[in-house]
Design a protein around this motif. Sequence first.
Motif, PDB file in Angstrom:
ATOM      1  N   ILE A  71       0.836  -1.210   0.000  1.00 43.44           N
ATOM      2  CA  ILE A  71       0.000   0.000   0.000  1.00 43.44           C
ATOM      3  C   ILE A  71       0.863   1.249   0.000  1.00 43.44           C
ATOM      4  O   ILE A  71       0.641   2.181  -0.784  1.00 43.44           O
ATOM      5  CB  ILE A  71      -0.947   0.005   1.232  1.00 43.44           C
ATOM      6  CG1 ILE A  71      -2.043  -1.044   1.050  1.00 43.44           C
ATOM      7  CG2 ILE A  71      -1.567   1.379   1.444  1.00 43.44           C
ATOM      8  CD1 ILE A  71      -3.004  -1.120   2.215  1.00 43.44           C
ATOM      9  N   ASN A  72       1.859   1.296   0.863  1.00 40.69           N
ATOM     10  CA  ASN A  72       2.721   2.483   0.940  1.00 40.69           C
ATOM     11  C   ASN A  72       3.503   2.707  -0.343  1.00 40.69           C
ATOM     12  O   ASN A  72       3.597   3.835  -0.845  1.00 40.69           O
ATOM     13  CB  ASN A  72       3.671   2.355   2.127  1.00 40.69           C
ATOM     14  CG  ASN A  72       2.986   2.619   3.453  1.00 40.69           C
ATOM     15  OD1 ASN A  72       1.970   3.316   3.508  1.00 40.69           O
ATOM     16  ND2 ASN A  72       3.507   2.053   4.528  1.00 40.69           N
ATOM     17  N   ASP A  73       4.056   1.635  -0.911  1.00 38.78           N
ATOM     18  CA  ASP A  73       4.833   1.767  -2.148  1.00 38.78           C
ATOM     19  C   ASP A  73       3.946   2.183  -3.311  1.00 38.78           C
ATOM     20  O   ASP A  73       4.325   3.007  -4.146  1.00 38.78           O
ATOM     21  CB  ASP A  73       5.528   0.448  -2.485  1.00 38.78           C
ATOM     22  CG  ASP A  73       6.690   0.151  -1.559  1.00 38.78           C
ATOM     23  OD1 ASP A  73       7.098   1.068  -0.820  1.00 38.78           O
ATOM     24  OD2 ASP A  73       7.183  -0.984  -1.565  1.00 38.78           O
ATOM     25  N   SER A  74       2.747   1.621  -3.376  1.00 34.13           N
ATOM     26  CA  SER A  74       1.855   1.880  -4.506  1.00 34.13           C
ATOM     27  C   SER A  74       1.231   3.262  -4.450  1.00 34.13           C
ATOM     28  O   SER A  74       1.070   3.922  -5.481  1.00 34.13           O
ATOM     29  CB  SER A  74       0.747   0.824  -4.549  1.00 34.13           C
ATOM     30  OG  SER A  74       1.285  -0.470  -4.680  1.00 34.13           O
ATOM     31  N   LEU A  75       0.872   3.705  -3.265  1.00 34.48           N
ATOM     32  CA  LEU A  75       0.178   4.985  -3.121  1.00 34.48           C
ATOM     33  C   LEU A  75       1.111   6.130  -2.747  1.00 34.48           C
ATOM     34  O   LEU A  75       0.672   7.283  -2.657  1.00 34.48           O
ATOM     35  CB  LEU A  75      -0.936   4.870  -2.070  1.00 34.48           C
ATOM     36  CG  LEU A  75      -2.050   3.852  -2.369  1.00 34.48           C
ATOM     37  CD1 LEU A  75      -3.075   3.857  -1.251  1.00 34.48           C
ATOM     38  CD2 LEU A  75      -2.705   4.142  -3.704  1.00 34.48           C
ATOM     39  N   LYS A 149      -9.648   0.371  -4.557  1.00 34.12           N
ATOM     40  CA  LYS A 149      -9.828  -1.082  -4.577  1.00 34.12           C
ATOM     41  C   LYS A 149      -8.604  -1.749  -5.185  1.00 34.12           C
ATOM     42  O   LYS A 149      -8.196  -1.427  -6.291  1.00 34.12           O
ATOM     43  CB  LYS A 149     -11.091  -1.436  -5.362  1.00 34.12           C
ATOM     44  CG  LYS A 149     -12.350  -0.776  -4.794  1.00 34.12           C
ATOM     45  CD  LYS A 149     -13.566  -1.066  -5.639  1.00 34.12           C
ATOM     46  CE  LYS A 149     -14.821  -0.401  -5.066  1.00 34.12           C
ATOM     47  NZ  LYS A 149     -14.819   1.055  -5.240  1.00 34.12           N
ATOM     48  N   ALA A 150      -8.049  -2.697  -4.443  1.00 37.30           N
ATOM     49  CA  ALA A 150      -6.873  -3.424  -4.922  1.00 37.30           C
ATOM     50  C   ALA A 150      -6.685  -4.659  -4.060  1.00 37.30           C
ATOM     51  O   ALA A 150      -7.316  -4.803  -3.012  1.00 37.30           O
ATOM     52  CB  ALA A 150      -5.631  -2.540  -4.847  1.00 37.30           C
ATOM     53  N   LYS A 151      -5.829  -5.544  -4.512  1.00 34.58           N
ATOM     54  CA  LYS A 151      -5.494  -6.726  -3.728  1.00 34.58           C
ATOM     55  C   LYS A 151      -4.425  -6.328  -2.722  1.00 34.58           C
ATOM     56  O   LYS A 151      -3.263  -6.152  -3.072  1.00 34.58           O
ATOM     57  CB  LYS A 151      -4.973  -7.826  -4.650  1.00 34.58           C
ATOM     58  CG  LYS A 151      -4.623  -9.122  -3.937  1.00 34.58           C
ATOM     59  CD  LYS A 151      -5.843  -9.784  -3.350  1.00 34.58           C
ATOM     60  CE  LYS A 151      -5.479 -11.114  -2.685  1.00 34.58           C
ATOM     61  NZ  LYS A 151      -6.601 -11.685  -1.940  1.00 34.58           N
ATOM     62  N   VAL A 152      -4.818  -6.165  -1.442  1.00 27.51           N
ATOM     63  CA  VAL A 152      -3.895  -5.594  -0.448  1.00 27.51           C
ATOM     64  C   VAL A 152      -3.689  -6.487   0.765  1.00 27.51           C
ATOM     65  O   VAL A 152      -3.097  -6.057   1.749  1.00 27.51           O
ATOM     66  CB  VAL A 152      -4.381  -4.197   0.013  1.00 27.51           C
ATOM     67  CG1 VAL A 152      -4.321  -3.201  -1.134  1.00 27.51           C
ATOM     68  CG2 VAL A 152      -5.785  -4.250   0.610  1.00 27.51           C
ATOM     69  N   SER A 153      -4.184  -7.717   0.715  1.00 28.27           N
ATOM     70  CA  SER A 153      -4.036  -8.585   1.885  1.00 28.27           C
ATOM     71  C   SER A 153      -3.398  -9.901   1.505  1.00 28.27           C
ATOM     72  O   SER A 153      -3.379 -10.294   0.335  1.00 28.27           O
ATOM     73  CB  SER A 153      -5.401  -8.848   2.540  1.00 28.27           C
ATOM     74  OG  SER A 153      -6.224  -9.605   1.670  1.00 28.27           O
ATOM     75  N   GLN A 340       0.465   3.089 -10.366  1.00 27.17           N
ATOM     76  CA  GLN A 340       1.544   2.799  -9.418  1.00 27.17           C
ATOM     77  C   GLN A 340       1.413   1.383  -8.863  1.00 27.17           C
ATOM     78  O   GLN A 340       2.392   0.653  -8.713  1.00 27.17           O
ATOM     79  CB  GLN A 340       1.538   3.809  -8.269  1.00 27.17           C
ATOM     80  CG  GLN A 340       2.031   5.191  -8.658  1.00 27.17           C
ATOM     81  CD  GLN A 340       2.049   6.139  -7.464  1.00 27.17           C
ATOM     82  OE1 GLN A 340       2.130   5.704  -6.317  1.00 27.17           O
ATOM     83  NE2 GLN A 340       1.967   7.425  -7.722  1.00 27.17           N
ATOM     84  N   MET A 341       0.173   0.997  -8.557  1.00 32.56           N
ATOM     85  CA  MET A 341      -0.052  -0.351  -8.043  1.00 32.56           C
ATOM     86  C   MET A 341       0.241  -1.403  -9.113  1.00 32.56           C
ATOM     87  O   MET A 341       0.840  -2.442  -8.832  1.00 32.56           O
ATOM     88  CB  MET A 341      -1.488  -0.482  -7.554  1.00 32.56           C
ATOM     89  CG  MET A 341      -1.590  -0.474  -6.053  1.00 32.56           C
ATOM     90  SD  MET A 341      -3.247  -0.789  -5.472  1.00 32.56           S
ATOM     91  CE  MET A 341      -3.060  -0.071  -3.844  1.00 32.56           C
ATOM     92  N   LEU A 342      -0.212  -1.149 -10.335  1.00 33.86           N
ATOM     93  CA  LEU A 342       0.075  -2.073 -11.433  1.00 33.86           C
ATOM     94  C   LEU A 342       1.576  -2.258 -11.607  1.00 33.86           C
ATOM     95  O   LEU A 342       2.063  -3.384 -11.773  1.00 33.86           O
ATOM     96  CB  LEU A 342      -0.529  -1.538 -12.743  1.00 33.86           C
ATOM     97  CG  LEU A 342      -2.019  -1.733 -12.989  1.00 33.86           C
ATOM     98  CD1 LEU A 342      -2.451  -0.962 -14.231  1.00 33.86           C
ATOM     99  CD2 LEU A 342      -2.358  -3.206 -13.133  1.00 33.86           C
ATOM    100  N   PHE A 362      -8.332  -2.267  -9.208  1.00 33.44           N
ATOM    101  CA  PHE A 362      -9.570  -1.768  -9.792  1.00 33.44           C
ATOM    102  C   PHE A 362      -9.680  -0.258  -9.816  1.00 33.44           C
ATOM    103  O   PHE A 362     -10.140   0.307 -10.791  1.00 33.44           O
ATOM    104  CB  PHE A 362     -10.775  -2.366  -9.054  1.00 33.44           C
ATOM    105  CG  PHE A 362     -11.082  -3.739  -9.525  1.00 33.44           C
ATOM    106  CD1 PHE A 362     -10.325  -4.802  -9.084  1.00 33.44           C
ATOM    107  CD2 PHE A 362     -12.063  -3.971 -10.447  1.00 33.44           C
ATOM    108  CE1 PHE A 362     -10.566  -6.083  -9.544  1.00 33.44           C
ATOM    109  CE2 PHE A 362     -12.324  -5.238 -10.914  1.00 33.44           C
ATOM    110  CZ  PHE A 362     -11.580  -6.301 -10.454  1.00 33.44           C
ATOM    111  N   GLY A 363      -9.304   0.430  -8.774  1.00 31.87           N
ATOM    112  CA  GLY A 363      -9.364   1.884  -8.845  1.00 31.87           C
ATOM    113  C   GLY A 363     -10.432   2.523  -7.996  1.00 31.87           C
ATOM    114  O   GLY A 363     -11.197   1.864  -7.315  1.00 31.87           O
ATOM    115  N   MET A 364     -10.492   3.829  -8.067  1.00 26.71           N
ATOM    116  CA  MET A 364     -11.404   4.609  -7.245  1.00 26.71           C
ATOM    117  C   MET A 364     -12.670   4.917  -8.014  1.00 26.71           C
ATOM    118  O   MET A 364     -12.615   5.369  -9.153  1.00 26.71           O
ATOM    119  CB  MET A 364     -10.731   5.903  -6.810  1.00 26.71           C
ATOM    120  CG  MET A 364      -9.566   5.687  -5.864  1.00 26.71           C
ATOM    121  SD  MET A 364      -8.771   7.224  -5.374  1.00 26.71           S
ATOM    122  CE  MET A 364      -7.799   7.565  -6.812  1.00 26.71           C
TER     123      MET A 364
END
Length: 473
Positions: A71-75, A149-153, A340-342, A362-364
Amino acid sequence: MPIASRLNQFINHKGLICQQIHHARSLSFAQALEQAQAIPEMSAVTVTLLDEEGPAVAVIPFGTKLDIELINDSLGRSFQILSDENSRKLFKDCETGMYPILATAYGLPIILDTSLLELEFVFSASGCSSTLLKIPGPSFRMAMNGAIKAKVSIWLAGEEPKSGSGQKVSNLPHNAGLTLDGIAKKLSRLYKLPPMPETAIRIMHLTSDPDADVFQLAEVIERDPSLASQVMRYARSALFSYRGELTCVKDAVNIVLGFDRVSQLSMGLAAGKAFNIPAAGPLGLKSFWQHSLYSAVLAQALALLADPDIELNERDAYLAGLLHNFGILLVGHLFPPEFQMLNKLREAEPELSMAEIEQQVFGMGGAQEFIALGHASIGAVLLKLWGMPESSITVAGMHQKKDYQGKHQKYVELVQLANALLAAKGIGDEPALHDCEKLMQGLGIQEEQGMALLDSLLEQCQSLDEMIRQMAA
């Protein structure tokens, strides 16, 4: 004890359907699930986060661990997980440890794990230690409309739970019912798409003018100093083995490259200036342009090796290879956080296809449906809106589709072959998706010839790397 007052007001205001399940008082959410005989695999928990920009909440499946580093790296954030005591300050009317997943009720932004989106219903804490909420899927998705929305767990047991049908819970489905025209209209209505740069438009007009000549093309290119520099570098590369002196773009076009090759290259490079995305990472500008230029050169060379009866045009093959991945640029331009997440996920999971990676992000809000379509469909929409050739549009949209049959099929197979050959050498944005031998047979290319061509062109293409570094700078 009733559910938390702010949560109750939010549910009523939004018109959400939620069932309250009362049970014996519990000391933890896990105990509450047991007391209420709820299904753990259908349950979600909140993880409260804080950095210098403010608080947020991650909503993840019960039994998983939050991937805080991702999460931190992507956002680009520096979140830390808050303790229960500090979390209570954000959920003031809730009992400790019973913080509801509908955190929007408390003015908190939500980062949602996408694995929750297709559940029939979701169990959540209610702020009260003796009441659970059972939220139907439609109400849950409505409440999560504005979440990231993203795969974060990460599943602690190492494997995701299965749905009632026995299939793994997956991300939201593609918008399979939308046509290319429908996607284009919707995308144009909701987002400000980048116009094609003026230089690219001028070059495209020249390519459609039968009376246009080398001098007119050189004049347009020379108005853009960076583009002129790139064309000169291209002409001096090992691809063409020209040892004479080139003093201007006119010489590069007239002596070495030719009108068609320069017009296609220049149009692609000029069009790429419409986007602003990071240079670094497997999807960044540096990797993007390396993949695109190598694909264009290889596709053109393979077209010349193909069975003449197929009637592949080397000029169209070059442009299709150059433009086929422009959807990556548009995703990065329109949806920077998701890009960034991709980029991060692509680096972390190199064995997955881009389609699999894109389905994790997925995105906001409304962005999610376009991200879910994948960069191929989005790229085809862009090229269509820009008036690019039909063969390039089809290749952009179908270059990931196995066994595609339809219009411009051989150009699709040509670029798929170029991508698969390059992927085997570690170049490109995903592993080899297609059977090289089968594609070569379909195009009438001898396997030994194809592999020899690849090795030869790769050696020559290395001379383009300095030009690629400049383009990504």
